[in-house]
Write a protein that holds these residues in place. Structure first.
Motif, PDB file in Angstrom:
ATOM      1  N   GLY A  28       0.810  -1.211   0.000  1.00  0.00           N
ATOM      2  CA  GLY A  28       0.000   0.000   0.000  1.00  0.00           C
ATOM      3  C   GLY A  28       0.844   1.262   0.000  1.00  0.00           C
ATOM      4  N   PRO A  29       1.854   1.362   0.858  1.00  0.00           N
ATOM      5  CA  PRO A  29       2.670   2.579   0.847  1.00  0.00           C
ATOM      6  C   PRO A  29       3.350   2.844  -0.494  1.00  0.00           C
ATOM      7  CG  PRO A  29       2.895   1.496   2.957  1.00  0.00           C
ATOM      8  CD  PRO A  29       2.059   0.577   2.085  1.00  0.00           C
ATOM      9  N   THR A  30       3.732   1.807  -1.214  1.00  0.00           N
ATOM     10  CA  THR A  30       4.303   2.038  -2.548  1.00  0.00           C
ATOM     11  C   THR A  30       3.254   2.656  -3.468  1.00  0.00           C
ATOM     12  OG1 THR A  30       5.898   0.239  -2.325  1.00  0.00           O
ATOM     13  CG2 THR A  30       5.318   0.875  -4.569  1.00  0.00           C
ATOM     14  N   MET A  31       2.028   2.133  -3.395  1.00  0.00           N
ATOM     15  CA  MET A  31       0.955   2.721  -4.215  1.00  0.00           C
ATOM     16  C   MET A  31       0.675   4.170  -3.807  1.00  0.00           C
ATOM     17  SD  MET A  31      -1.827  -0.321  -4.875  1.00  0.00           S
ATOM     18  CE  MET A  31      -1.840  -1.203  -3.317  1.00  0.00           C
ATOM     19  N   MET A  32       0.698   4.426  -2.504  1.00  0.00           N
ATOM     20  CA  MET A  32       0.412   5.787  -2.044  1.00  0.00           C
ATOM     21  C   MET A  32       1.499   6.761  -2.480  1.00  0.00           C
ATOM     22  SD  MET A  32      -1.483   5.242   1.655  1.00  0.00           S
ATOM     23  CE  MET A  32      -0.301   4.213   2.530  1.00  0.00           C
ATOM     24  N   ALA A  33       2.761   6.318  -2.393  1.00  0.00           N
ATOM     25  CA  ALA A  33       3.859   7.191  -2.818  1.00  0.00           C
ATOM     26  C   ALA A  33       3.755   7.496  -4.314  1.00  0.00           C
ATOM     27  CB  ALA A  33       5.203   6.533  -2.502  1.00  0.00           C
TER      28      ALA A  33
ATOM     29  N   PHE B 269      -7.458   7.559  -0.376  1.00  0.00           N
ATOM     30  CA  PHE B 269      -7.247   6.358  -1.187  1.00  0.00           C
ATOM     31  C   PHE B 269      -8.366   5.356  -0.975  1.00  0.00           C
ATOM     32  CE2 PHE B 269      -3.093   8.046  -0.253  1.00  0.00           C
ATOM     33  CZ  PHE B 269      -2.444   7.973  -1.468  1.00  0.00           C
ATOM     34  N   ASN B 270      -8.747   4.681  -2.057  1.00  0.00           N
ATOM     35  CA  ASN B 270      -9.516   3.455  -1.952  1.00  0.00           C
ATOM     36  C   ASN B 270      -8.717   2.351  -2.637  1.00  0.00           C
ATOM     37  OD1 ASN B 270     -12.479   3.704  -0.821  1.00  0.00           O
ATOM     38  ND2 ASN B 270     -11.982   5.636  -1.825  1.00  0.00           N
ATOM     39  N   PHE B 271      -8.540   1.277  -1.902  1.00  0.00           N
ATOM     40  CA  PHE B 271      -7.789   0.131  -2.421  1.00  0.00           C
ATOM     41  C   PHE B 271      -8.796  -0.918  -2.845  1.00  0.00           C
ATOM     42  CE2 PHE B 271      -5.240   2.348   0.702  1.00  0.00           C
ATOM     43  CZ  PHE B 271      -4.098   2.608  -0.030  1.00  0.00           C
ATOM     44  N   MET B 272      -8.751  -1.309  -4.109  1.00  0.00           N
ATOM     45  CA  MET B 272      -9.859  -2.092  -4.657  1.00  0.00           C
ATOM     46  C   MET B 272      -9.506  -3.507  -5.045  1.00  0.00           C
ATOM     47  SD  MET B 272     -11.725   1.007  -6.642  1.00  0.00           S
ATOM     48  CE  MET B 272     -10.261   1.453  -7.550  1.00  0.00           C
ATOM     49  N   ARG B 273      -8.292  -3.694  -5.500  1.00  0.00           N
ATOM     50  CA  ARG B 273      -7.882  -5.038  -5.927  1.00  0.00           C
ATOM     51  C   ARG B 273      -6.408  -5.196  -5.576  1.00  0.00           C
ATOM     52  NH1 ARG B 273     -10.889  -2.721  -9.816  1.00  0.00           N
ATOM     53  NH2 ARG B 273     -12.897  -3.752 -10.178  1.00  0.00           N
ATOM     54  N   LYS B 274      -5.977  -6.433  -5.503  1.00  0.00           N
ATOM     55  CA  LYS B 274      -4.582  -6.737  -5.239  1.00  0.00           C
ATOM     56  C   LYS B 274      -3.802  -6.504  -6.529  1.00  0.00           C
ATOM     57  CE  LYS B 274      -2.236 -10.848  -3.611  1.00  0.00           C
ATOM     58  NZ  LYS B 274      -2.320 -12.203  -3.043  1.00  0.00           N
ATOM     59  N   PRO B 275      -2.741  -5.691  -6.507  1.00  0.00           N
ATOM     60  CA  PRO B 275      -1.956  -5.536  -7.733  1.00  0.00           C
ATOM     61  C   PRO B 275      -1.303  -6.863  -8.117  1.00  0.00           C
ATOM     62  CG  PRO B 275      -1.337  -3.893  -6.076  1.00  0.00           C
ATOM     63  CD  PRO B 275      -2.221  -4.900  -5.393  1.00  0.00           C
ATOM     64  N   LEU B 276      -1.030  -7.007  -9.380  1.00  0.00           N
ATOM     65  CA  LEU B 276      -0.290  -8.178  -9.840  1.00  0.00           C
ATOM     66  C   LEU B 276       1.149  -8.093  -9.330  1.00  0.00           C
ATOM     67  CD1 LEU B 276      -1.531  -8.204 -13.555  1.00  0.00           C
ATOM     68  CD2 LEU B 276      -2.435  -9.501 -11.604  1.00  0.00           C
ATOM     69  N   SER B 277       1.756  -9.236  -9.084  1.00  0.00           N
ATOM     70  CA  SER B 277       3.115  -9.214  -8.535  1.00  0.00           C
ATOM     71  C   SER B 277       4.163  -9.116  -9.628  1.00  0.00           C
ATOM     72  CB  SER B 277       3.358 -10.460  -7.690  1.00  0.00           C
ATOM     73  OG  SER B 277       3.235 -11.608  -8.503  1.00  0.00           O
ATOM     74  N   GLU B 278       3.809  -9.479 -10.837  1.00  0.00           N
ATOM     75  CA  GLU B 278       4.824  -9.492 -11.884  1.00  0.00           C
ATOM     76  C   GLU B 278       4.549  -8.476 -12.972  1.00  0.00           C
ATOM     77  OE1 GLU B 278       5.557 -13.479 -13.137  1.00  0.00           O
ATOM     78  OE2 GLU B 278       5.770 -14.194 -11.075  1.00  0.00           O
ATOM     79  N   ALA B 279       3.921  -7.373 -12.579  1.00  0.00           N
ATOM     80  CA  ALA B 279       3.646  -6.321 -13.552  1.00  0.00           C
ATOM     81  C   ALA B 279       4.007  -4.978 -12.925  1.00  0.00           C
ATOM     82  CB  ALA B 279       2.165  -6.342 -13.944  1.00  0.00           C
TER      83      ALA B 279
ATOM     84  N   ALA C 275      -6.286   0.724  -7.369  1.00  0.00           N
ATOM     85  CA  ALA C 275      -6.538   1.722  -6.329  1.00  0.00           C
ATOM     86  C   ALA C 275      -6.895   3.043  -6.994  1.00  0.00           C
ATOM     87  CB  ALA C 275      -5.314   1.905  -5.432  1.00  0.00           C
ATOM     88  N   HIS C 276      -7.548   3.889  -6.235  1.00  0.00           N
ATOM     89  CA  HIS C 276      -7.974   5.205  -6.722  1.00  0.00           C
ATOM     90  C   HIS C 276      -7.634   6.224  -5.642  1.00  0.00           C
ATOM     91  CE1 HIS C 276     -10.926   8.494  -7.403  1.00  0.00           C
ATOM     92  NE2 HIS C 276     -10.703   8.214  -8.670  1.00  0.00           N
ATOM     93  N   ALA C 277      -7.116   7.348  -6.060  1.00  0.00           N
ATOM     94  CA  ALA C 277      -6.741   8.383  -5.096  1.00  0.00           C
ATOM     95  C   ALA C 277      -7.260   9.737  -5.537  1.00  0.00           C
ATOM     96  CB  ALA C 277      -5.226   8.438  -4.964  1.00  0.00           C
ATOM     97  N   VAL C 278      -7.572  10.566  -4.573  1.00  0.00           N
ATOM     98  CA  VAL C 278      -7.886  11.970  -4.830  1.00  0.00           C
ATOM     99  C   VAL C 278      -7.026  12.786  -3.885  1.00  0.00           C
ATOM    100  CG1 VAL C 278      -9.666  13.744  -4.900  1.00  0.00           C
ATOM    101  CG2 VAL C 278     -10.275  11.377  -5.392  1.00  0.00           C
TER     102      VAL C 278
END
Lengths: 136, 136, 136, 136
Positions: free
Chosen positions: A49-54, A81-91, A123-126
């Motif tokens: 999550g922190p990587t996505m937030m950064a 933030f809204n976290f909606m799905r697990k990101p893929l690990s190899e993308a 995820a979606h952020a505003v």
């Protein structure tokens, strides 16, 4: 307005710990890329999550600077933030930012985060940025 | 319920990149500490937003696990932040989390972030966690 | 700073459709009361989300005006809500606001909403207000 | 899935105090209309924040019901708003909702609010709804 190269130099200087790349840069929309490597994964094989937030915070910042010029004093005042799905690990992660408002003292933007190759947002952020008064 | 040591071992395993410490652990409130070193600072001598976001996320997670037991599948579903003041550059960051709701499937908590030695919050966060169904 | 009566007159003028009352007014914390009547209930016998949102917004506004004076141009720039429990149908709603920051141009506050007689919050809000520049 | 008429009947029953209309209804996007009259305006000639919040909440609800069927027990768990521009006083408000996620137990959507005739959003909302388990 700053060129892509100027923005990339600024990013590398201002965020030396990050490895975010400018994927595309248009007047209305910018996209950053986060190359995902093993070190970015949490147990379970997902990007943290922190990587996505950064990444979202940085995408919003770059979108604003691309429009107003490189103003290092612009500061994030809120992010949600809204976290909606697990990101893929190899993308890689991609973050696309659209500005909703670019006022004299406040900018608002939204960011969609994707795993490359899957169009559903993970995820979606505003966020809002405060822009310091400009000396004219 | 997990002991402080069990939570610390879990943190070190689950978040090996972070160096967050459990400062205090009470039924209604937990506090994490982020030792701030030069590597955490951004140009201008302040702790970065992503560091604050990671710390708040982790504080909320620990506050929930301290109450429901170590359930690695609990996931953040939303987080919102307001950034209010520049953290001090030469002080550790503290994050104090209070749970507002601890339901069967959803937990809500708020987090205040401080620079040690200054009681005014530098940032405030509210987050929700989804708790997986427990096998009884 | 405005007196309680001045704030009540302002509320009645600015929000003629609402029936919010000032329950308590202290330097660090203010509480509004929403008398709940049949007309405020949704099917199922609960107070509606929009009623809670309007009350929280107003509580934040009053908390700011109580500190900076009656400045009708202050505007909400963001509000975020978590809804945690169903309010009681036969109890008034109370909203208690604490300011987290009161800067020159931006104020941030949090609001807890309760059904009178039950201390567990039914909803939690965080909001920001933009304060217009003051002529000195 | 419910027809437009079924949704309109449901809205009129569930939200008898509101006068929101279904402007358009497509699988990926729905739009509600709020006819703005003098009674909706605040001093200064603008639509109130709570009116915008109620409209956004309702748009998200209708977008979900249009996809999962009329499930009155779905409840808002969080809503966050950014207010960006003053709505026009002599134009209806339109709220367009896109669902970002429609899971088994949680839905996430975003809403853009416009004054009719001006394409710049006056406010932006993101919300989550909890969907009760369905008996199959």
């Amino acid at each position: 307005m700053p060129t892509r190269t100027e923005l990339e130099v600024f990013l590398a200087t201002e965020f030396p710990q990050s490895d975010f790349l400018i994927e595309s840069l248009e007047p209305e929309q910018i996209t950053l890329r986060k190359p995902v490597s093993f070190a970015d994964l949490r147990p379970g094989g997902t990007v943290s999550g922190p990587t996505m937030m950064a990444l979202a915070d940085c995408a919003l910042y770059v979108a604003i600077l691309a429009r107003i010029g490189i103003v290092p004093l612009a500061v994030t005042t809120s992010l949600s933030f809204n976290f909606m799905r697990k990101p893929l690990s190899e993308a890689d992660l991609l973050a696309t930012c659209n500005l909703l408002k670019l006022g004299r003292s406040l900018a608002v933007g939204e960011v969609q985060l994707y795993s490359e190759g899957d169009e559903r947002a993970v995820a979606h952020a505003v966020g809002t940025y405060s822009i310091p008064p400009q000396s004219d």
